[in-house]
Design an enzyme around this catalytic site. Structure first.
Site, PDB file in Angstrom:
ATOM      1  N   HIS A 280     -80.971  -6.201 -82.451  1.00 51.13           N
ATOM      2  CA  HIS A 280     -82.108  -7.063 -82.659  1.00 51.13           C
ATOM      3  C   HIS A 280     -81.650  -8.434 -82.385  1.00 51.13           C
ATOM      4  CE1 HIS A 280     -79.334  -7.027 -86.035  1.00 51.13           C
ATOM      5  NE2 HIS A 280     -79.834  -8.143 -86.638  1.00 51.13           N
ATOM      6  N   CYS A 281     -80.691  -8.636 -82.108  1.00 49.11           N
ATOM      7  CA  CYS A 281     -80.363 -10.112 -81.777  1.00 49.11           C
ATOM      8  C   CYS A 281     -79.890 -10.518 -80.401  1.00 49.11           C
ATOM      9  CB  CYS A 281     -79.197 -10.456 -82.594  1.00 49.11           C
ATOM     10  SG  CYS A 281     -79.435 -10.725 -84.317  1.00 49.11           S
ATOM     11  N   ILE A 282     -78.813  -9.890 -80.058  1.00 47.38           N
ATOM     12  CA  ILE A 282     -78.300 -10.429 -78.648  1.00 47.38           C
ATOM     13  C   ILE A 282     -79.087 -10.119 -77.441  1.00 47.38           C
ATOM     14  CG2 ILE A 282     -76.290 -10.444 -77.128  1.00 47.38           C
ATOM     15  CD1 ILE A 282     -74.632  -9.728 -79.161  1.00 47.38           C
TER      16      ILE A 282
END
Length: 443
Positions: A280-282
């Site tokens: 969900h981030c990088i």
């Protein structure tokens, strides 16, 4: 009894509630961030109310069950038994809480632009029930300026004064699902307030449950901090992914090189290549900054290049699978391909932005007969972009031999790697788990 100026009465009362742990904590969004945060507050003695639009999640929590693999259900059961945690889909109950912590998704749309629809929808649901004396904290990863440009005007439209009636802060989540070395309480919490009063209340909110609170000068600085953390990782992983094909052409084992470089006690941090970025981030966060940078007439070319390299890795792995099959005289079209691991990283039940799924889609488009095996997903979940009506294949010597090629995409620790190596007729390794051999191709 000591009297206080009307301008600070809500701040004083809220600080007292937080310091005495009499405040009720509301967690909005009970996913991979919200659930562990809810448990962390409950375990230090706060009353916690979880809010989510998913009735199944609320029911699971109220029954003392965990729906996330790495979160022990005994923690949920204990919090319920002690009557410290409750979950609901009734957002009118937001009026009961003293703190509202927003842990909702912030994906990208099809044009790689920020999608704030979840934040906006959540705020619309909460706004009628806001009251003086509450703190509102946004934890969702987003571009610098979101808190001030999106949340603050909505609060002010209700007639509240930020820093006097409602206290607004931004504090990015820093969860690392499946990491046994760091839990929510142990990871330092970066926090920036909309005003100095907001910042003071924000520190009081988080220092009760988190080991260290790192205060920055503004919500924008806190928003930028989270982006920097993940851009740092994306760029360095992009570097490794760019070097992987080069090392392969040169006949060099890049994993061996990385391990050797990592012995240097200063100046080097090991990052590893893979089949692409997931989670969900990088894969998402860097594009929030590149989008916002255009508002200032600037282009973040370095970040965008890393994103381009990382986004191309599933195609690179697909090409290596075709190469491996060609060496034994087989076309990809019609070949049976087993993908090991569809989670975005090992040992988690999280498929968000998983490069394994994109790889499966690419292979299927090229005519391959694709199957998967993942202990965390007995059935292939329903996804917005992909639709695979599949069940996880049980790994055995017989099942492995039935495939033309086996592809290690996510290296779960639960796999029997000796069995996989011994029983696969052809093996493509995108994680550096196996040594190269006649039947093993590094990708």
């Amino acid at each position: 009894m000591k009297s206080f100026s009307p301008d600070i009465i809500h701040q004083v009362e809220l600080l007292e509630k937080l310091h005495s742990r009499q405040a009720v904590i509301g967690i909005v969004g009970l996913g991979y961030v919200g659930l562990p945060l809810s448990l962390t507050y409950a375990e230090v003695g706060f009353q916690v109310l979880g809010l989510d639009i998913d009735q199944a999640k609320a029911d699971a929590i109220n029954q003392g069950q965990s729906y996330i693999n790495h979160i022990d259900k005994t923690r949920v059961a204990q919090a319920r038994q002690e009557k410290r945690l409750e979950a609901t889909i009734d957002f009118s109950r937001a009026a009961e809480v003293d703190a509202l912590i927003l842990c909702v998704p912030t994906p990208l749309n099809q044009y790689r632009e920020p999608d704030l629809s979840f934040i906006r929808a959540t705020m619309s649901a909460l706004l009628p029930y806001l009251r003086p004396g509450q703190i509102l904290s946004l934890e969702s990863t987003t571009y610098p300026g979101t808190t001030e440009e999106e949340l603050r005007p909505l609060i002010q439209q209700r007639g509240f004064i930020v820093g006097q009636d409602i206290f607004l802060v931004y504090s990015p989540e820093r969860e690392d699902p499946g990491n046994a070395h760091f839990n929510t309480a142990m990871i330092p919490k970066v926090m920036g307030g909309s005003t100095s009063a907001c910042s003071e209340v924000g520190v009081a909110l988080y220092e009760q449950a988190i080991s260290e609170v790192v205060t920055v000068s503004s919500t924008r600085a806190a928003e930028m901090t989270k982006l920097l953390e993940n851009i740092h990782r994306a760029v360095n992983i992009g570097l490794m992914n760019e070097l992987k094909p080069l090392a392969d052409r040169m006949g060099i084992d890049l994993y061996e090189v990385i391990r050797a470089a990592a012995t240097k006690p200063f100046g080097f941090v090991p990052y590893y290549p893979g089949p692409g970025l997931g989670g969900h981030c990088i894969p998402i966060d860097p594009f929030y900054l590149t989008w916002k940078a255009r508002e200032y007439g600037m282009h973040t070319r370095f970040i965008e290049l890393a994103g381009e390299i990382n986004s191309g890795m599933p195609s690179y792995v697909a090409d290596k699978i075709m190469d491996a099959l060609n060496k034994v005289g087989k076309p990809l079209n019609g070949s049976k391909v087993l993908i090991l691991g569809i989670a975005y990283k090992k040992n988690v039940d999280d498929m968000r932005e998983s490069p394994s799924v994109e790889l499966m889609d690419l292979l299927q488009q090229k005519g391959a007969d694709v199957a998967y095996s993942d202990p965390f997903f007995p059935n292939f979940p329903v996804m917005r972009r992909y639709n695979f009506d599949l069940q996880s294949v049980e790994i055995s010597a017989e099942s492995l031999k039935s495939f033309d090629v086996v592809v290690l995409a996510t290296d779960h620790d639960t796999y029997d790697y000796d069995l996989i190596e011994a029983s696969s007729s052809l093996l493509v390794d995108s994680r550096g788990r196996f040594a190269s051999s006649a039947k093993i191709t590094r990708a």
